[in-house]
Design a protein around this motif. Structure first.
Motif, PDB file in Angstrom:
ATOM      1  N   PRO A 431       0.801  -1.230   0.000  1.00 21.04           N
ATOM      2  CA  PRO A 431       0.000   0.000   0.000  1.00 21.04           C
ATOM      3  C   PRO A 431       0.835   1.283   0.000  1.00 21.04           C
ATOM      4  O   PRO A 431       0.495   2.251  -0.680  1.00 21.04           O
ATOM      5  CB  PRO A 431      -0.839  -0.132   1.282  1.00 21.04           C
ATOM      6  N   ASP A 432       1.951   1.287   0.768  1.00 22.19           N
ATOM      7  CA  ASP A 432       2.745   2.519   0.810  1.00 22.19           C
ATOM      8  C   ASP A 432       3.529   2.722  -0.487  1.00 22.19           C
ATOM      9  O   ASP A 432       3.738   3.857  -0.927  1.00 22.19           O
ATOM     10  CB  ASP A 432       3.656   2.582   2.042  1.00 22.19           C
ATOM     11  N   MET A 433       3.922   1.629  -1.155  1.00 19.95           N
ATOM     12  CA  MET A 433       4.549   1.771  -2.474  1.00 19.95           C
ATOM     13  C   MET A 433       3.546   2.334  -3.477  1.00 19.95           C
ATOM     14  O   MET A 433       3.868   3.224  -4.282  1.00 19.95           O
ATOM     15  CB  MET A 433       5.084   0.419  -2.966  1.00 19.95           C
ATOM     16  N   TYR A 434       2.319   1.852  -3.420  1.00 20.37           N
ATOM     17  CA  TYR A 434       1.253   2.337  -4.303  1.00 20.37           C
ATOM     18  C   TYR A 434       1.036   3.834  -4.103  1.00 20.37           C
ATOM     19  O   TYR A 434       0.956   4.602  -5.062  1.00 20.37           O
ATOM     20  CB  TYR A 434      -0.028   1.563  -4.002  1.00 20.37           C
ATOM     21  N   PHE A 435       0.991   4.244  -2.823  1.00 24.75           N
ATOM     22  CA  PHE A 435       0.815   5.664  -2.503  1.00 24.75           C
ATOM     23  C   PHE A 435       1.982   6.491  -3.037  1.00 24.75           C
ATOM     24  O   PHE A 435       1.791   7.523  -3.689  1.00 24.75           O
ATOM     25  CB  PHE A 435       0.693   5.847  -0.985  1.00 24.75           C
ATOM     26  N   CYS A 436       3.202   6.024  -2.779  1.00 26.81           N
ATOM     27  CA  CYS A 436       4.393   6.786  -3.176  1.00 26.81           C
ATOM     28  C   CYS A 436       4.531   6.863  -4.693  1.00 26.81           C
ATOM     29  O   CYS A 436       4.970   7.883  -5.236  1.00 26.81           O
ATOM     30  CB  CYS A 436       5.648   6.177  -2.553  1.00 26.81           C
ATOM     31  N   MET A 437       4.151   5.792  -5.387  1.00 23.47           N
ATOM     32  CA  MET A 437       4.254   5.801  -6.842  1.00 23.47           C
ATOM     33  C   MET A 437       3.242   6.778  -7.449  1.00 23.47           C
ATOM     34  O   MET A 437       3.565   7.522  -8.385  1.00 23.47           O
ATOM     35  CB  MET A 437       4.044   4.392  -7.399  1.00 23.47           C
ATOM     36  N   LYS A 438       2.037   6.800  -6.905  1.00 22.79           N
ATOM     37  CA  LYS A 438       1.036   7.745  -7.396  1.00 22.79           C
ATOM     38  C   LYS A 438       1.452   9.181  -7.069  1.00 22.79           C
ATOM     39  O   LYS A 438       1.245  10.095  -7.867  1.00 22.79           O
ATOM     40  CB  LYS A 438      -0.343   7.428  -6.795  1.00 22.79           C
ATOM     41  N   LEU A 439       2.052   9.380  -5.899  1.00 24.96           N
ATOM     42  CA  LEU A 439       2.573  10.699  -5.531  1.00 24.96           C
ATOM     43  C   LEU A 439       3.607  11.169  -6.546  1.00 24.96           C
ATOM     44  O   LEU A 439       3.583  12.329  -6.991  1.00 24.96           O
ATOM     45  CB  LEU A 439       3.192  10.630  -4.120  1.00 24.96           C
ATOM     46  N   LEU A 440       4.500  10.262  -6.933  1.00 20.25           N
ATOM     47  CA  LEU A 440       5.537  10.594  -7.916  1.00 20.25           C
ATOM     48  C   LEU A 440       4.929  10.927  -9.270  1.00 20.25           C
ATOM     49  O   LEU A 440       5.276  11.946  -9.896  1.00 20.25           O
ATOM     50  CB  LEU A 440       6.511   9.423  -8.045  1.00 20.25           C
ATOM     51  N   GLU A 441       4.013  10.094  -9.739  1.00 19.64           N
ATOM     52  CA  GLU A 441       3.435  10.282 -11.070  1.00 19.64           C
ATOM     53  C   GLU A 441       2.607  11.562 -11.169  1.00 19.64           C
ATOM     54  O   GLU A 441       2.545  12.183 -12.227  1.00 19.64           O
ATOM     55  CB  GLU A 441       2.556   9.078 -11.435  1.00 19.64           C
ATOM     56  N   GLU A 442       1.984  11.966 -10.064  1.00 19.41           N
ATOM     57  CA  GLU A 442       1.060  13.105 -10.122  1.00 19.41           C
ATOM     58  C   GLU A 442       1.664  14.422  -9.648  1.00 19.41           C
ATOM     59  O   GLU A 442       1.172  15.490  -9.994  1.00 19.41           O
ATOM     60  CB  GLU A 442      -0.200  12.781  -9.312  1.00 19.41           C
ATOM     61  N   THR A 443       2.758  14.359  -8.853  1.00 26.33           N
ATOM     62  CA  THR A 443       3.340  15.596  -8.324  1.00 26.33           C
ATOM     63  C   THR A 443       4.825  15.747  -8.625  1.00 26.33           C
ATOM     64  O   THR A 443       5.373  16.844  -8.476  1.00 26.33           O
ATOM     65  CB  THR A 443       3.163  15.678  -6.792  1.00 26.33           C
ATOM     66  N   GLY A 444       5.503  14.653  -9.004  1.00 25.38           N
ATOM     67  CA  GLY A 444       6.947  14.712  -9.220  1.00 25.38           C
ATOM     68  C   GLY A 444       7.756  14.597  -7.949  1.00 25.38           C
ATOM     69  O   GLY A 444       8.978  14.738  -7.968  1.00 25.38           O
TER      70      GLY A 444
END
Length: 492
Positions: A431-444
């Protein structure tokens, strides 16, 4: 052409090295700080350079404690000494401060052929080891430090892995167990996997500002003794990724525990200059060990580590560090010398940086005022960013962040909605990898999932460095807060 050559030319020859035939321990190695999310961040950077449209203009790498990459300026005095060592003609340049030229000459005189390009002794330049010993004595209130117990290294990481190599042995139930804090710096889990030792987790107390609890140590040790031979206890203070500074009482308790249970102590103290919180103070394990008296100082085996990569210096790329080993068996010491000799010597430039920070400008010397001003500026900025990080996360519902007492990171705990957890499972991610990956893709914004450091089951975290300059950090925290609020709403 022989038949074998023809077969190879035709593509029929089998690879000697495959996933099945390679060292299987390497496949167990993971290093989250430069793991999949960082590789994706690098891909996104290239996409931005190629003109691919993104909802952001840059990738902010808040995943690693790389001070200079985050915009921190080098300490002038360190670079002056290094410049002279690299180009000795500057020894005659009187526009360079006299104290910088003096230190450079000491280092160059100790080098073979008075050149920075020569090998040094495997243990490191003697003048630097004497300087490190003097630094330790000053830090610890004149408790003696023997230069022969000082081993210079390629950053602290190299010394830590070397020490573990000496300690790991056995098979089956006799395999060496290495006790490490959870959350931990992934160097430890990676080295333990590579060396085929047994990782023994003890959990830091998040509810008590990531304090180290002796009863938890005892639980972990007793459970581990059922299936391995725990010999090593690792402590990271100040903590990485957790940012806590352990109290003197905790350190005393740990030393007693190691003495009672016959454990070799490894004290990772690379963030000893990075203490920010009011009421917190760094205490070295060496100092407390000797203040506890001969019952402990004559018997407990201790290896402590420091580095030029962190602190106020941030000279990560020079790869300089040291370890001091106390009460090492003389015969094992000979084996250690043999082991480090195989790699010839640590980088001489890194040794020189270490020589400068352990022998900085003194009051009355020409560089003293500037050096002190630059050092204090770096540390005060880090303290300000630690407070800022704590405030913003503390004001965000669903995020809990302990005070960043020291080091260079925050390790906030985040609530992740059940729908997001299900989406992560469907994607084959934590779950935390999923969160961090979406954070990266959407905010850089690039941060590291807490699962890469270890965490209590059912909890989710991420590690983020506090190194970005204050204005950029404010922007990063604002974007992160907004993203988290949108993320939880999306999956609510």
């Amino acid at each position: 052409m022989s038949a074998a050559e023809a077969n190879g030319a035709a593509g029929g020859r089998q690879k000697v090295l495959t996933l099945d035939s390679m060292n299987q321990q390497i496949q167990q190695v993971e290093y989250a700080v430069r793991g999949p999310i960082v590789l994706r961040a690098m891909e996104i950077e290239k996409e931005l350079q190629q003109g691919v449209s993104k909802p952001f203009s840059e990738v902010i790498k808040a995943n690693i404690g790389d001070a200079h990459a985050m915009g921190q300026k080098p300490i002038t005095f360190i670079r002056q000494v290094l410049a002279i060592c690299t180009f000795p003609n500057l020894l005659c340049d009187h526009t360079v401060p006299e104290d910088a030229r003096k230190r450079a000459k000491i280092i160059l005189d100790a080098c073979g052929g008075k050149s920075f390009g020569a090998y040094t002794a495997s243990q490191g330049l003697e003048c630097v080891r004497y300087s490190v010993a003097k630094y330790i004595e000053t830090r610890d209130g004149d408790i003696p430090s023997d230069p022969s117990n000082i081993f210079l290294s390629t950053g602290a990481s190299d010394a830590i892995v070397t020490t573990l190599k000496l300690l790991v042995s056995g098979e089956g139930k006799s395999r060496t167990g290495v006790m490490i804090p959870i959350p931990q710096y992934p160097l430890y889990s990676a080295a333990i996997a590579e060396l085929n030792a047994v990782q023994v987790n003890y959990y830091l107390d998040e509810e008590n500002c990531w304090a180290l609890n002796i009863e938890e140590l005892r639980r972990a040790l007793n459970e581990a003794r059922r299936h391995c031979n725990p010999k090593v206890l690792c402590v990271i203070n100040p903590g990485n990724p957790t940012g806590q500074v352990q109290s003197r009482q905790v350190i005393e308790d740990v030393i007693r525990f190691a003495a009672e249970e016959g454990l070799f102590l490894m004290a990772d103290e690379v963030y000893q200059d990075n203490v920010y919180a009011e009421g917190c103070q760094f205490h070295s394990f060496k100092k407390i060990l000797f203040e506890m008296g001969p019952e402990y100082s004559d018997n407990v085996e201790l290896a402590s580590f420091h580095s030029v990569s962190k602190g106020y210096m941030g000279e990560c790329g020079y790869r300089g560090g040291y370890m001091e080993i106390i009460n090492l068996d003389p015969d094992v010491r000979k084996q250690l010398i043999k082991l480090i000799s195989v790699r010839l010597c640590p980088p001489v430039s890194g040794q020189a940086v270490l020589g400068v920070i352990t022998n900085p400008p003194q009051p009355g010397e020409p560089s003293y005022e500037r050096f002190l001003k630059e050092k204090q500026y770096v540390l005060s900025c880090l303290a300000e960013r630690a407070r800022l990080t704590e405030e913003v996360f503390g004001d965000t519902p669903g995020i809990r962040c302990n005070p960043v007492q020291g080091a260079m990171y925050s390790f906030p705990r985040i609530e992740i909605p059940p729908k997001a957890i299900a989406a992560a499972q469907a994607a084959g991610q934590t779950p935390d990898m999923y969160f961090c990956m979406k954070l990266l893709e959407e905010t850089g914004i690039c941060v590291v999932p807490g699962s890469g450091f270890g965490q209590l089951e059912g909890t989710h975290h991420f590690r983020m460095t506090i190194l970005p300059k204050t204005e950029k950090l404010k922007m990063l925290l604002s974007k992160l807060k907004t993203f988290y609020q949108d993320f939880t709403q999306q999956y609510s």
